[in-house]
Motif scaffolding. Structure first.
Motif, short mmCIF file in Angstrom:
data_model
loop_
_atom_site.label_atom_id
_atom_site.label_comp_id
_atom_site.label_asym_id
_atom_site.label_seq_id
_atom_site.Cartn_x
_atom_site.Cartn_y
_atom_site.Cartn_z
N ASP A 33 39.47 52.99 45.83
CA ASP A 33 39.17 53.44 47.18
C ASP A 33 39.44 52.32 48.16
O ASP A 33 39.79 51.20 47.79
CB ASP A 33 37.72 53.95 47.27
CG ASP A 33 36.72 52.89 46.80
OD1 ASP A 33 37.01 51.68 46.98
OD2 ASP A 33 35.66 53.27 46.29
N LYS A 34 39.27 52.63 49.45
CA LYS A 34 39.58 51.66 50.49
C LYS A 34 38.68 50.44 50.39
O LYS A 34 39.11 49.31 50.66
CB LYS A 34 39.43 52.32 51.87
CG LYS A 34 39.88 51.42 53.01
CD LYS A 34 39.77 52.13 54.34
CE LYS A 34 40.32 51.24 55.46
NZ LYS A 34 39.65 49.94 55.51
N ASP A 35 37.42 50.63 50.01
CA ASP A 35 36.50 49.52 49.90
C ASP A 35 36.98 48.52 48.86
O ASP A 35 36.95 47.30 49.07
CB ASP A 35 35.10 50.03 49.54
CG ASP A 35 34.05 48.94 49.69
OD1 ASP A 35 34.14 48.16 50.66
OD2 ASP A 35 33.14 48.87 48.84
N ASP A 36 37.44 49.04 47.71
CA ASP A 36 38.00 48.18 46.67
C ASP A 36 39.21 47.43 47.20
O ASP A 36 39.39 46.23 46.95
CB ASP A 36 38.39 49.00 45.44
CG ASP A 36 37.20 49.37 44.59
OD1 ASP A 36 36.08 48.94 44.92
OD2 ASP A 36 37.40 50.09 43.60
N ASP A 38 39.88 46.56 50.21
CA ASP A 38 39.45 45.52 51.14
C ASP A 38 38.94 44.29 50.40
O ASP A 38 39.22 43.15 50.79
CB ASP A 38 38.36 46.05 52.07
CG ASP A 38 38.89 47.05 53.09
OD1 ASP A 38 40.12 47.08 53.29
OD2 ASP A 38 38.08 47.81 53.65
N VAL A 39 38.17 44.52 49.33
CA VAL A 39 37.66 43.39 48.54
C VAL A 39 38.82 42.62 47.90
O VAL A 39 38.84 41.39 47.90
CB VAL A 39 36.68 43.89 47.45
CG1 VAL A 39 36.29 42.75 46.51
CG2 VAL A 39 35.44 44.50 48.08
N ARG A 42 40.62 40.52 50.56
CA ARG A 42 39.87 39.29 50.90
C ARG A 42 39.95 38.29 49.77
O ARG A 42 40.07 37.08 50.01
CB ARG A 42 38.41 39.64 51.22
CG ARG A 42 38.23 40.42 52.51
CD ARG A 42 36.77 40.39 52.98
NE ARG A 42 35.88 41.03 52.02
CZ ARG A 42 35.59 42.33 52.02
NH1 ARG A 42 36.14 43.13 52.92
NH2 ARG A 42 34.75 42.83 51.13
N CYS A 157 45.62 52.04 48.29
CA CYS A 157 44.61 52.24 47.24
C CYS A 157 45.26 52.40 45.87
O CYS A 157 44.60 52.26 44.84
CB CYS A 157 43.76 53.46 47.55
SG CYS A 157 42.76 53.27 49.05
N GLU A 198 31.05 38.71 48.82
CA GLU A 198 30.15 39.55 48.01
C GLU A 198 30.50 39.30 46.55
O GLU A 198 31.24 40.08 45.93
CB GLU A 198 30.34 41.02 48.38
CG GLU A 198 30.05 41.32 49.85
CD GLU A 198 30.39 42.75 50.22
OE1 GLU A 198 29.50 43.63 50.08
OE2 GLU A 198 31.54 43.01 50.62
N LYS A 201 29.78 42.05 43.80
CA LYS A 201 30.67 43.20 43.96
C LYS A 201 32.08 42.84 43.50
O LYS A 201 32.75 43.63 42.82
CB LYS A 201 30.69 43.64 45.41
CG LYS A 201 31.48 44.90 45.68
CD LYS A 201 31.33 45.33 47.13
CE LYS A 201 32.03 46.66 47.38
NZ LYS A 201 31.85 47.12 48.78
N CYS A 202 32.52 41.64 43.86
CA CYS A 202 33.86 41.19 43.47
C CYS A 202 33.95 41.02 41.96
O CYS A 202 34.94 41.40 41.34
CB CYS A 202 34.18 39.88 44.18
SG CYS A 202 35.87 39.30 43.93
#
Length: 331
Positions: A33-36, A38-39, A42, A157, A198, A201-202
């Motif tokens: 997903d987009k959140d992944d 983004d991580v 970064r 994604c 994070e 999470k990472c």
């Protein structure tokens, strides 16, 4: 009957894959997903910024003037060949002849491949080289290139590039001094996520990507392990890790000096042992040209004057190197 046989074969493959993944004790990969994304972006930006420039610490002359040169700007991408093709020799001269051995075989031209080509042929490769041959530089260059690919794919994604995960083996050795049962997979994810905003999470994302086969694991400096018992644990842990990811798509690069490596080698069918040779004369000349170009650009800026000066200085330095056999041999 044919369909039944195909189903049976498919089930066997799935059973093997499940068996290889279970040791990670990690959940199945979540949908991207987009959140992944983004991580991952970064992470790639952070890793790249930490390794993309040459480190001149300890070289007083360069520290004093504060130059900044990117590794990728002056890197000479090497060709590597199988250790078996070189009879486990440690160095080669400019003609491609193995030196320092009683038997001096020639390495066939077809046996020379880039590291990217070798990684299409094996799950893991062990890069063997003399001190100063450029093993760590190769690791960093691979990581920077992978970060560039991830950054270029940012927002996608359904990315296809692997996350680069750099782990100095000495750091894993230190971990094993306090916990001799620490799995390499868990250490890799926690170590590589330590500088993320994070980190937990990472780390979890890295674990999922390892299981999904979307990682390039770079283990640098097996030869730096000083404790023989810990060396055995590191090698065994690396073997187990490679066996676990063999069918997933993960690729593993391990580096070591040649001297002393064979006392506890990483021997698996899915692992190739490769020699990282020294520069050829043509490569030395090209490196000198790139070095002078980017060195003078760093301290004087661009422009025709700086370009002409760099070309002149490169020719001068190359003549001096070529005219001194001892220096040429060292380079």
């Amino acid at each position: 009957t044919k369909l039944s046989e195909e189903q049976t074969q498919h089930q066997k493959k799935e059973d093997v894959r499940r068996e290889n993944i279970e040791p990670f004790n990690a959940e199945k990969p979540a949908p991207k997903d987009k959140d992944d994304a983004d991580v991952i972006l970064r992470y790639a930006l952070g890793l790249k910024s930490s390794i993309e420039y040459l480190d001149f610490r300890g070289i007083v002359q360069l520290e004093r003037i504060g130059i900044k040169i990117k590794l990728s700007d002056i890197y000479i991408k090497p060709l590597l060949f199988k250790e078996s093709a070189a009879s486990a020799a440690s160095t080669i001269d400019e003609s491609g002849v193995i030196v320092g051995r009683d038997v001096i075989p020639l390495v066939e031209q077809d046996d020379w491949l880039t590291v990217e080509n070798w990684l299409t042929r094996a799950t893991g490769i062990v890069v063997l080289g003399d001190p100063g041959a450029g093993k760590t530089s190769l690791i960093k260059w691979l990581a920077v290139e992978s970060c560039n690919d991830l950054i270029a794919e940012s927002g996608n994604c359904n990315r296809t590039r692997r996350m680069p995960l750099i782990v100095p083996i000495a750091a894993y050795e230190e971990q094993l001094t306090t916990d001799r049962t620490s799995p390499l997979a868990n250490f890799i994810s926690d170590f590589c996520a330590r500088n993320c905003t994070e980190s937990e999470k990472c780390s979890n994302l890295i674990k999922r990507n390892i299981v999904a086969g979307n990682c390039l694991v770079l283990l640098d400096g097996v030869d730096e392990i000083t404790d023989d018992s810990l060396r055995g644990l590191v090698i065994d842990g690396t073997k187990q890790f490679i066996a676990n990811v063999r069918l997933s798509g993960v690729r593993v690069v391990v580096t070591s000096r040649i001297i002393g490596y064979r006392s506890k080698a990483l021997c698996l069918d899915s692992v190739e042992h490769l020699i990282l040779p020294g520069f050829s004369k043509a490569e030395i000349k090209r490196f000198v040209e790139l070095w002078m170009e980017h060195f003078l650009r760093s301290i004087k800026g661009g422009g025709d004057a700086a370009t002409h000066e760099a070309e002149s200085e490169a020719r001068k330095l190359w003549r001096e190197i070529r005219g001194n056999k001892s220096v040429l041999r060292l380079v």
